[in-house]
Motif scaffolding. Structure first.
Motif, PDB file in Angstrom:
ATOM      1  N   PRO A 180      15.483  -1.079  22.041  1.00 11.54           N
ATOM      2  CA  PRO A 180      16.688  -1.093  21.763  1.00 11.54           C
ATOM      3  C   PRO A 180      17.639  -2.327  21.777  1.00 11.54           C
ATOM      4  CG  PRO A 180      16.113  -0.451  24.232  1.00 11.54           C
ATOM      5  CD  PRO A 180      14.961  -0.499  23.530  1.00 11.54           C
TER       6      PRO A 180
ATOM      7  N   THR B 268      17.591 -10.891  31.050  1.00 12.89           N
ATOM      8  CA  THR B 268      18.748 -10.959  30.215  1.00 12.89           C
ATOM      9  C   THR B 268      19.324 -12.339  30.658  1.00 12.89           C
ATOM     10  OG1 THR B 268      19.165  -8.599  30.677  1.00 12.89           O
ATOM     11  CG2 THR B 268      21.320  -9.974  30.015  1.00 12.89           C
TER      12      THR B 268
ATOM     13  N   ASN C 159      10.803   2.784  32.746  1.00 12.52           N
ATOM     14  CA  ASN C 159      10.514   2.655  31.009  1.00 12.52           C
ATOM     15  C   ASN C 159      10.865   1.174  30.609  1.00 12.52           C
ATOM     16  OD1 ASN C 159       9.078   4.677  30.190  1.00 12.52           O
ATOM     17  ND2 ASN C 159      10.717   6.039  29.761  1.00 12.52           N
TER      18      ASN C 159
ATOM     19  N   GLN D 251      23.007   3.400  18.734  1.00 15.77           N
ATOM     20  CA  GLN D 251      21.736   3.527  18.835  1.00 15.77           C
ATOM     21  C   GLN D 251      21.366   2.303  17.979  1.00 15.77           C
ATOM     22  OE1 GLN D 251      19.572   7.505  19.568  1.00 15.77           O
ATOM     23  NE2 GLN D 251      20.707   7.603  17.714  1.00 15.77           N
TER      24      GLN D 251
HETATM   25  C1  LIG Z   1      10.181   3.393  24.226  1.00 22.73           C
HETATM   26  C2  LIG Z   1      10.768   3.752  25.586  1.00 22.73           C
HETATM   27  C3  LIG Z   1       9.656   2.933  26.635  1.00 22.73           C
HETATM   28  C4  LIG Z   1      10.535   5.256  25.932  1.00 22.73           C
HETATM   29  O1  LIG Z   1      11.556   6.179  25.092  1.00 22.73           O
HETATM   30  P1  LIG Z   1      11.858   7.428  25.551  1.00 22.73           P
HETATM   31  O2  LIG Z   1      10.514   8.188  25.503  1.00 22.73           O
HETATM   32  O3  LIG Z   1      12.882   7.915  24.636  1.00 22.73           O
HETATM   33  O4  LIG Z   1      12.448   7.630  26.898  1.00 22.73           O
HETATM   34  P2  LIG Z   1      13.807   6.725  27.236  1.00 22.73           P
HETATM   35  O5  LIG Z   1      13.598   5.971  28.706  1.00 22.73           O
HETATM   36  O6  LIG Z   1      14.393   5.859  26.196  1.00 22.73           O
HETATM   37  O7  LIG Z   1      14.855   7.977  27.610  1.00 22.73           O
HETATM   38  C5  LIG Z   1      15.199   8.330  28.856  1.00 22.73           C
HETATM   39  C6  LIG Z   1      15.851   9.641  28.661  1.00 22.73           C
HETATM   40  O8  LIG Z   1      17.130   9.452  27.913  1.00 22.73           O
HETATM   41  C7  LIG Z   1      16.751  10.390  26.744  1.00 22.73           C
HETATM   42  N1  LIG Z   1      17.305   9.763  25.512  1.00 22.73           N
HETATM   43  C8  LIG Z   1      16.931   8.717  25.050  1.00 22.73           C
HETATM   44  N2  LIG Z   1      17.561   8.248  23.853  1.00 22.73           N
HETATM   45  C9  LIG Z   1      18.599   9.282  23.756  1.00 22.73           C
HETATM   46  C10 LIG Z   1      19.501   9.601  22.709  1.00 22.73           C
HETATM   47  N3  LIG Z   1      19.900   8.839  21.722  1.00 22.73           N
HETATM   48  N4  LIG Z   1      20.171  10.622  23.118  1.00 22.73           N
HETATM   49  C11 LIG Z   1      20.049  11.545  23.869  1.00 22.73           C
HETATM   50  N5  LIG Z   1      19.084  11.379  24.899  1.00 22.73           N
HETATM   51  C12 LIG Z   1      18.368  10.328  24.741  1.00 22.73           C
HETATM   52  C13 LIG Z   1      15.398  11.014  26.434  1.00 22.73           C
HETATM   53  O9  LIG Z   1      15.311  12.002  26.074  1.00 22.73           O
HETATM   54  C14 LIG Z   1      14.994  10.848  28.070  1.00 22.73           C
HETATM   55  O10 LIG Z   1      15.438  11.828  28.933  1.00 22.73           O
HETATM   56  P3  LIG Z   1      14.765  12.563  30.019  1.00 22.73           P
HETATM   57  O11 LIG Z   1      13.342  13.301  29.382  1.00 22.73           O
HETATM   58  O12 LIG Z   1      15.575  13.423  30.784  1.00 22.73           O
HETATM   59  O13 LIG Z   1      14.567  11.510  31.101  1.00 22.73           O
HETATM   60  C15 LIG Z   1      12.145   3.353  25.995  1.00 22.73           C
HETATM   61  O14 LIG Z   1      12.312   3.596  27.474  1.00 22.73           O
HETATM   62  C16 LIG Z   1      12.318   1.766  25.826  1.00 22.73           C
HETATM   63  O15 LIG Z   1      12.494   1.490  24.550  1.00 22.73           O
HETATM   64  N6  LIG Z   1      12.323   1.069  26.832  1.00 22.73           N
HETATM   65  C17 LIG Z   1      12.551  -0.436  26.476  1.00 22.73           C
HETATM   66  C18 LIG Z   1      13.740  -0.800  27.315  1.00 22.73           C
HETATM   67  C19 LIG Z   1      13.897  -2.303  27.147  1.00 22.73           C
HETATM   68  O16 LIG Z   1      13.895  -2.695  25.931  1.00 22.73           O
HETATM   69  N7  LIG Z   1      14.188  -2.979  28.010  1.00 22.73           N
HETATM   70  C20 LIG Z   1      14.298  -4.309  28.060  1.00 22.73           C
HETATM   71  C21 LIG Z   1      15.280  -5.084  28.948  1.00 22.73           C
HETATM   72  S1  LIG Z   1      15.318  -6.752  28.960  1.00 22.73           S
HETATM   73  C22 LIG Z   1      14.039  -7.469  29.269  1.00 22.73           C
HETATM   74  O17 LIG Z   1      13.421  -6.805  30.285  1.00 22.73           O
HETATM   75  C23 LIG Z   1      13.578  -8.462  28.370  1.00 22.73           C
HETATM   76  C24 LIG Z   1      12.136  -8.961  28.381  1.00 22.73           C
HETATM   77  C25 LIG Z   1      11.714  -9.812  27.513  1.00 22.73           C
HETATM   78  C26 LIG Z   1      10.212  -9.907  27.850  1.00 22.73           C
HETATM   79  C27 LIG Z   1       9.498 -10.668  26.605  1.00 22.73           C
HETATM   80  C28 LIG Z   1      10.166 -11.083  25.885  1.00 22.73           C
HETATM   81  O18 LIG Z   1       9.411 -11.908  24.977  1.00 22.73           O
HETATM   82  C29 LIG Z   1      11.569 -11.179  25.566  1.00 22.73           C
HETATM   83  C30 LIG Z   1      12.213 -10.339  26.581  1.00 22.73           C
END
Ligand SMILES: CC(C)(COP(=O)(O)OP(=O)(O)OC[C@H]1O[C@@H](n2cnc3c(N)ncnc32)[C@H](O)[C@@H]1OP(=O)(O)O)[C@@H](O)C(=O)NCCC(=O)NCCSC(=O)/C=C/c1ccc(O)cc1
Length: 568
Positions: A260, A363, A468, A115
């Motif tokens: 991330p 990416t 997300n 992380q």
């Molecule tokens: C902040 C968000 C929106 C929400 O976070 P969250 O509420 O924790 O939800 P997650 O989607 O991370 O977590 C999904 C699941 O994983 C679980 N999880 C989560 N981290 C854990 C854990 N460390 N242990 C264990 N379970 C966990 C979490 O509980 C959840 O479980 P569930 O409820 O069953 O769906 C998160 O999804 C997030 O950071 N998303 C952004 C992804 C991201 O950066 N993508 C970029 C790709 S590259 C790109 O497109 C570039 C574009 C770009 C554009 C403009 C620019 O200028 C430059 C670049």
């Protein structure tokens, strides 16, 4: 003269635009749109061949006289602070430890599973310093997803957070843990930093054309592929990011990081780029809404590179459900997924003192291709994701005829710049399908540039679900579904979702006599994939619609799913 004093952004004047090209940057002779911004003399991309990403980033750190007082990183969980001088030492010491202690050499792939942590940027920059290749992964990935990436990248060493070690037991690759475990006997990154001499790192002979990192992306097709990014890609991105910090007057902002760092958005900002502008970042291990609000208040955060679900969370909760003082906030960025005009307008109405800017990047383009440098422009064009950043050119290509289209006409977006990836690892076919012989990256996104050069994305031709801000490839989930003994055929499509952007929905053809339920299908997939890839809805159908060539007709399934939803 300091960079701040002499810096000016240069947008070509209307008169120049009229003669050289239109206001959109479109050149009718070539069909190419050029960026309307220029870097200016203080932000030139270094052309020296013998420079690597780490040397470049370290050369941009604050002057040694200020490096001890300027904080680079603050760990939100512990309030532990790292100044630029300590960061410099850690990077060089870890590089020396990797080289002299562990024998890591130029071209070796180092897989990183963690992380966000304040060690993360040090690890990335130390890997670059020895000419090794960084391959970061999402720690929520399953054991089998991780093992596939380790194998595909050919990793020689794994660096892992202690809590992820159980996923690496049968991998057979030497592993270094990030932090000391109280009862563990494995060597840690922390110890290597403490006991290695930064001065014992020899000259390695890294050049800009050497590979720096392999990040995984689905590209325009279904399977996950290693995106090869070179030192020259990163050095160009660092220069552009530094330019954008000054262009948006953000150089004195305190930033908050929860996106991330294992993805390009986080890596470009928080793993590398903001250090080139001497920024202080407060770092969260992972996103948590309340912790984000507490951090903004406690550290007077000014700037948050965010994603649409977080922006929606702020709009929905602040004031009504949650009381919070966000007066320090000046700028919020949005990337990784589309930000709707409605959400953007509502955010501005609720938080009028905050500038909201959308950017667009992949990416494969090693970060942002378009961005807003002026908040006024962002306000006037809320449905756009900005203008081409310096060094970028674009084409809008008619997918039927292949011709390059003028402003206002919709087609596939192609991009060219020094930041475009070298190709996909070990996948010549995917590389040639994605980068044409003239170096144009075919993004798989459909849209148009308007008369003023603002990009509007309206659709996607690539088969990709954005949950997300994370990529979910339908083909990967379909392969898993077909592994179920009672599934005859399956197709996965995106369904719009207010909070997550999109969710994966599976259409399943059951075997004769099968009574497979929605819950069983969801569970079957959930057992095999990272949580963000889970199928969250299932429809049973008698046959998957396909073209004569056997290609799944996803649009038909999407409209079928919309009809069902509208009846609910
Ligand atoms: C902040 C968000 C929106 C929400 O976070 P969250 O509420 O924790 O939800 P997650 O989607 O991370 O977590 C999904 C699941 O994983 C679980 N999880 C989560 N981290 C854990 C854990 N460390 N242990 C264990 N379970 C966990 C979490 O509980 C959840 O479980 P569930 O409820 O069953 O769906 C998160 O999804 C997030 O950071 N998303 C952004 C992804 C991201 O950066 N993508 C970029 C790709 S590259 C790109 O497109 C570039 C574009 C770009 C554009 C403009 C620019 O200028 C430059 C670049």
């Amino acid at each position: 003269m300091s960079v701040e004093e002499s810096w000016t952004t240069r947008i070509i004047t209307e008169e120049e635009a009229g003669t050289a090209q239109s206001k959109s940057g479109f050149d009718p002779l070539t069909g190419i749109y050029h960026s309307l911004h220029q870097l200016g003399e203080n932000f030139q991309i270094p052309t020296r061949h013998d420079i690597d990403t780490s040397t470049y980033v370290l050369s941009q750190f604050p002057h040694p006289d200020h490096a001890q007082t300027k904080v680079a990183l603050i760990d939100l969980a512990t309030n532990h602070q790292v100044n630029y001088s300590q960061l410099h030492r850690s990077i060089r010491a870890l590089a020396s430890g990797l080289y002299n202690g562990l024998g890591v050499r130029k071209g070796d792939v180092v897989f990183l599973l963690s992380q966000n942590s304040i060690l993360y940027p040090t690890i990335c920059l130390a890997i670059f310093s020895v000419g090794a290749i960084l391959s970061p992964a999402n720690p929520v990935n399953t054991k089998s997803e991780i093992s596939k990436q380790i194998q595909d990248s050919g990793a020689k060493l794994v660096i892992s957070a202690p809590e992820e070690l159980h996923k690496l037991l049968e991998i057979g690759v030497p592993t270094l843990v990030t932090t000391r475990e109280s009862n563990g006997d494995s060597l840690s990154v922390e110890e290597l930093i403490e006991y290695s001499d930064p001065l014992e790192l020899p000259q390695i002979g890294i050049t800009q054309s050497d590979t720096a990192a392999i990040l995984y992306s689905s590209g325009t097709t279904g399977t996950s592929k290693g995106v090869i990014l070179t030192h020259s890609n990163f050095i160009a991105v660092m220069t552009l990011l530094k330019w954008s910090v000054f262009a948006t007057s953000s150089q004195n902002d305190t930033f908050l990081c929860f996106i991330p760092i294992f993805h390009i958005y986080g890596l470009a900002f928080f793993g590398l780029g903001l250090f080139c502008a001497g920024i202080t970042t407060v770092l969260m291990q992972r996103f948590d809404f309340q912790a984000m609000l507490d951090a903004v208040q406690a550290y007077k955060i000014n700037n948050i590179p965010a994603v649409p679900p977080v922006i929606l969370g702020l709009v929905k909760n602040i004031g009504s459900k949650v009381k919070c003082d966000l007066s320090s906030l000046r700028r919020v960025g949005s990337g990784a997924a589309p930000l709707s005009k409605e959400l953007s307008d509502e955010f501005r109405r609720r938080f009028p003192w905050v500038e909201l800017r959308q950017g667009y990047g992949l990416t494969e383009s090693c970060a942002a291709a378009t961005f807003f440098i002026s908040d006024e422009q962002a306000k006037k064009h809320p449905a756009s994701c900005g203008r081409l950043v310096p060094t970028f050119s674009a084409k809008i290509v008619d997918t039927e005829t292949g011709s390059a289209l003028p402003p206002g006409r919709k087609g596939e977006l192609w991009l060219k710049s020094p930041t475009i990836m070298k190709g996909y690892l070990g996948n010549e076919a995917a590389t040639t399908a994605t980068i044409d012989p003239d170096g144009w990256l075919k993004t798989g996104d459909m849209g148009y540039l308007d008369e003023d050069g603002f990009l509007h994305l309206v659709d996607r031709i690539k088969e990709l679900i954005k949950h997300n801000g994370y990529q979910v490839a339908p083909a990967e989930l379909e392969a898993i579904l077909l592994g179920h003994p009672q599934v005859l055929d399956a197709a996965v499509i995106p369904v719009e979702d207010e909070e997550a952007g999109q969710i994966p929905m599976a259409y399943v053809v059951r075997a004769a006599g099968s009574e497979l339920t929605e819950e069983q299908v969801i569970q079957f997939v959930a057992n095999q994939v990272a949580p963000y890839k889970k199928v969250r809805r299932v429809g049973f159908i008698s046959a998957i619609p396909k073209s004569a060539a056997g290609k799944i007709l996803r649009k038909e399934l999407v409209s079928h799913s919309q009809q069902i939803t509208s009846k609910l």
